[in-house]
Design a protein around this motif. Sequence first.
Motif, PDB file in Angstrom:
ATOM      1  N   ALA A 233      -1.534  25.318  22.329  1.00 26.37           N
ATOM      2  CA  ALA A 233      -1.546  24.000  21.685  1.00 26.37           C
ATOM      3  C   ALA A 233      -2.934  23.778  21.104  1.00 26.37           C
ATOM      4  CB  ALA A 233      -1.213  22.915  22.709  1.00 26.37           C
ATOM      5  N   LEU A 234      -3.000  23.442  19.812  1.00 24.15           N
ATOM      6  CA  LEU A 234      -4.278  23.282  19.127  1.00 24.15           C
ATOM      7  C   LEU A 234      -4.306  21.965  18.358  1.00 24.15           C
ATOM      8  CD1 LEU A 234      -4.547  26.887  17.629  1.00 24.15           C
ATOM      9  CD2 LEU A 234      -5.762  26.020  19.642  1.00 24.15           C
ATOM     10  N   ALA A 235      -5.502  21.471  18.110  1.00 23.71           N
ATOM     11  CA  ALA A 235      -5.648  20.275  17.282  1.00 23.71           C
ATOM     12  C   ALA A 235      -5.221  20.603  15.853  1.00 23.71           C
ATOM     13  CB  ALA A 235      -7.091  19.797  17.310  1.00 23.71           C
ATOM     14  N   LEU A 236      -4.651  19.612  15.172  1.00 19.08           N
ATOM     15  CA  LEU A 236      -4.185  19.806  13.796  1.00 19.08           C
ATOM     16  C   LEU A 236      -4.581  18.603  12.966  1.00 19.08           C
ATOM     17  CD1 LEU A 236      -2.485  21.362  11.707  1.00 19.08           C
ATOM     18  CD2 LEU A 236      -0.467  20.192  12.588  1.00 19.08           C
ATOM     19  N   SER A 237      -5.311  18.834  11.885  1.00 19.84           N
ATOM     20  CA  SER A 237      -5.781  17.748  11.024  1.00 19.84           C
ATOM     21  C   SER A 237      -4.801  17.484   9.890  1.00 19.84           C
ATOM     22  CB  SER A 237      -7.154  18.079  10.437  1.00 19.84           C
ATOM     23  OG  SER A 237      -8.086  18.382  11.442  1.00 19.84           O
ATOM     24  N   TYR A 238      -4.737  18.426   8.947  1.00 18.01           N
ATOM     25  CA  TYR A 238      -3.848  18.234   7.814  1.00 18.01           C
ATOM     26  C   TYR A 238      -3.453  19.575   7.201  1.00 18.01           C
ATOM     27  CZ  TYR A 238      -8.037  18.822   4.825  1.00 18.01           C
ATOM     28  OH  TYR A 238      -9.181  19.295   4.222  1.00 18.01           O
ATOM     29  N   LEU A 239      -2.440  19.515   6.341  1.00 16.96           N
ATOM     30  CA  LEU A 239      -1.920  20.700   5.673  1.00 16.96           C
ATOM     31  C   LEU A 239      -1.823  20.402   4.184  1.00 16.96           C
ATOM     32  CD1 LEU A 239       0.062  19.864   8.303  1.00 16.96           C
ATOM     33  CD2 LEU A 239       0.823  22.210   7.978  1.00 16.96           C
ATOM     34  N   ALA A 240      -1.861  21.445   3.355  1.00 16.55           N
ATOM     35  CA  ALA A 240      -1.707  21.270   1.915  1.00 16.55           C
ATOM     36  C   ALA A 240      -1.009  22.491   1.335  1.00 16.55           C
ATOM     37  CB  ALA A 240      -3.065  21.076   1.238  1.00 16.55           C
ATOM     38  N   ALA A 241      -0.102  22.254   0.382  1.00 15.01           N
ATOM     39  CA  ALA A 241       0.624  23.343  -0.266  1.00 15.01           C
ATOM     40  C   ALA A 241       0.622  23.118  -1.769  1.00 15.01           C
ATOM     41  CB  ALA A 241       2.051  23.428   0.262  1.00 15.01           C
ATOM     42  N   PRO A 242       0.601  24.197  -2.560  1.00 16.72           N
ATOM     43  CA  PRO A 242       0.542  24.056  -4.016  1.00 16.72           C
ATOM     44  C   PRO A 242       1.861  23.599  -4.607  1.00 16.72           C
ATOM     45  CG  PRO A 242       0.797  26.362  -3.443  1.00 16.72           C
ATOM     46  CD  PRO A 242       0.606  25.613  -2.147  1.00 16.72           C
ATOM     47  N   VAL A 243       1.752  22.828  -5.685  1.00 14.46           N
ATOM     48  CA  VAL A 243       2.905  22.386  -6.463  1.00 14.46           C
ATOM     49  C   VAL A 243       2.682  22.852  -7.898  1.00 14.46           C
ATOM     50  CG1 VAL A 243       4.222  20.406  -7.317  1.00 14.46           C
ATOM     51  CG2 VAL A 243       3.302  20.400  -4.975  1.00 14.46           C
ATOM     52  N   PHE A 244       3.680  23.528  -8.456  1.00 14.72           N
ATOM     53  CA  PHE A 244       3.533  24.134  -9.781  1.00 14.72           C
ATOM     54  C   PHE A 244       4.214  23.273 -10.841  1.00 14.72           C
ATOM     55  CE2 PHE A 244       3.194  27.356  -6.578  1.00 14.72           C
ATOM     56  CZ  PHE A 244       2.175  28.199  -7.025  1.00 14.72           C
ATOM     57  N   ASP A 245       3.569  23.196 -12.013  1.00 14.79           N
ATOM     58  CA  ASP A 245       4.162  22.432 -13.100  1.00 14.79           C
ATOM     59  C   ASP A 245       5.130  23.311 -13.890  1.00 14.79           C
ATOM     60  OD1 ASP A 245       2.659  24.053 -14.783  1.00 14.79           O
ATOM     61  OD2 ASP A 245       1.134  22.524 -15.212  1.00 14.79           O
ATOM     62  N   ALA A 246       5.655  22.782 -15.006  1.00 14.69           N
ATOM     63  CA  ALA A 246       6.684  23.490 -15.765  1.00 14.69           C
ATOM     64  C   ALA A 246       6.169  24.780 -16.391  1.00 14.69           C
ATOM     65  CB  ALA A 246       7.244  22.577 -16.846  1.00 14.69           C
ATOM     66  N   THR A 247       4.842  24.925 -16.522  1.00 19.79           N
ATOM     67  CA  THR A 247       4.271  26.140 -17.102  1.00 19.79           C
ATOM     68  C   THR A 247       3.961  27.194 -16.039  1.00 19.79           C
ATOM     69  OG1 THR A 247       1.938  25.446 -16.937  1.00 19.79           O
ATOM     70  CG2 THR A 247       3.190  24.699 -18.879  1.00 19.79           C
ATOM     71  N   GLY A 248       4.212  26.858 -14.765  1.00 20.80           N
ATOM     72  CA  GLY A 248       3.910  27.788 -13.690  1.00 20.80           C
ATOM     73  C   GLY A 248       2.494  27.693 -13.174  1.00 20.80           C
ATOM     74  N   THR A 249       1.753  26.678 -13.611  1.00 20.74           N
ATOM     75  CA  THR A 249       0.367  26.476 -13.161  1.00 20.74           C
ATOM     76  C   THR A 249       0.347  25.687 -11.856  1.00 20.74           C
ATOM     77  OG1 THR A 249      -0.453  26.449 -15.442  1.00 20.74           O
ATOM     78  CG2 THR A 249      -1.866  25.468 -13.764  1.00 20.74           C
TER      79      THR A 249
END
Length: 295
Positions: A233-249
């Motif tokens: 069990a570990l402390a957890l602050s935050y998570l983030a994941a990429p979101v791609f637009d219509a051009t794949g960026t």
Amino acid sequence: MPDRSASPPTRRVIDIVSLLATSTEPVSVAGIAERLDIARATATAILTELDAAGWVGRDPHRGYAIGPALAGLHGAALPSGVGTVLAELAERTGSGATFSRIEPDRLTVLDARHGTDRVVPGIPVGHRIPLQFPAGASVMPWRSASEQNAWTATAAGADRRTASTLLAVVRERGVAVFRPRADDAGMVDLLADLLGAVGSELLQPHLRTRALRQLAALTSRPFTRSELDSEDALALSYLAAPVFDATGTAAYEVQLGPLRAEVAKPGRDEYISATLDAARQLTAALSGAAHRRPT
């Protein structure tokens, strides 16, 4: 014909904003100058001021589009599906969720939803922060080498090696996961509870900024591969994941903020799964919105 406007400089600002508001894709400085028949230097000066105010935004390819501050004023903006996905993510995890645009030099929060289990006030919609390690970590593996190098260079000392390692982990796992140092976990819990109890909107602006900055500093140690796979069990602050637009960026990221002093592996896996699911749904929503635009 002579310019009959009572204020030609103001008219040029209006023309640029109108052009971007009706364009279906970002427009370069050269394109704006050509379409409006104005000097490129004039267009650049106006766009610099509009960008600083958040009225326009610059994409990774240096095209300009309507920014979050102006979008918020006239209600145009993100596809309706974005808010729905964030609300579902917050409901599923009980944690606050935000959606941000990642530009070459800044991160701008475009939408946010409070968690149901613990309301921790965060950075408000429209707020911008400099794009410095570790902010924007989730999109960096899919950005150009020059952007990655510039981002890594913002890390101080030993954190530069950490930043490089983090990019490899994010590319492999598809998500950036952060935690406080072991000796900071209790302080994070206390600060989060205080902010939630007082309400950041009740604090004086400079105190709110200091409190949120301190909370961010205490919670930004990236998980290593071994920590992600650990059964402890570990402390957890935050998570983030990429979101791609219509051009794949990888132009956006979705962030989840559990801010928990102790989370077992099944709980961490569920937070990761929920964040990745939301990122996929947001990517689909943005692509669908682009396809529905008139040509």
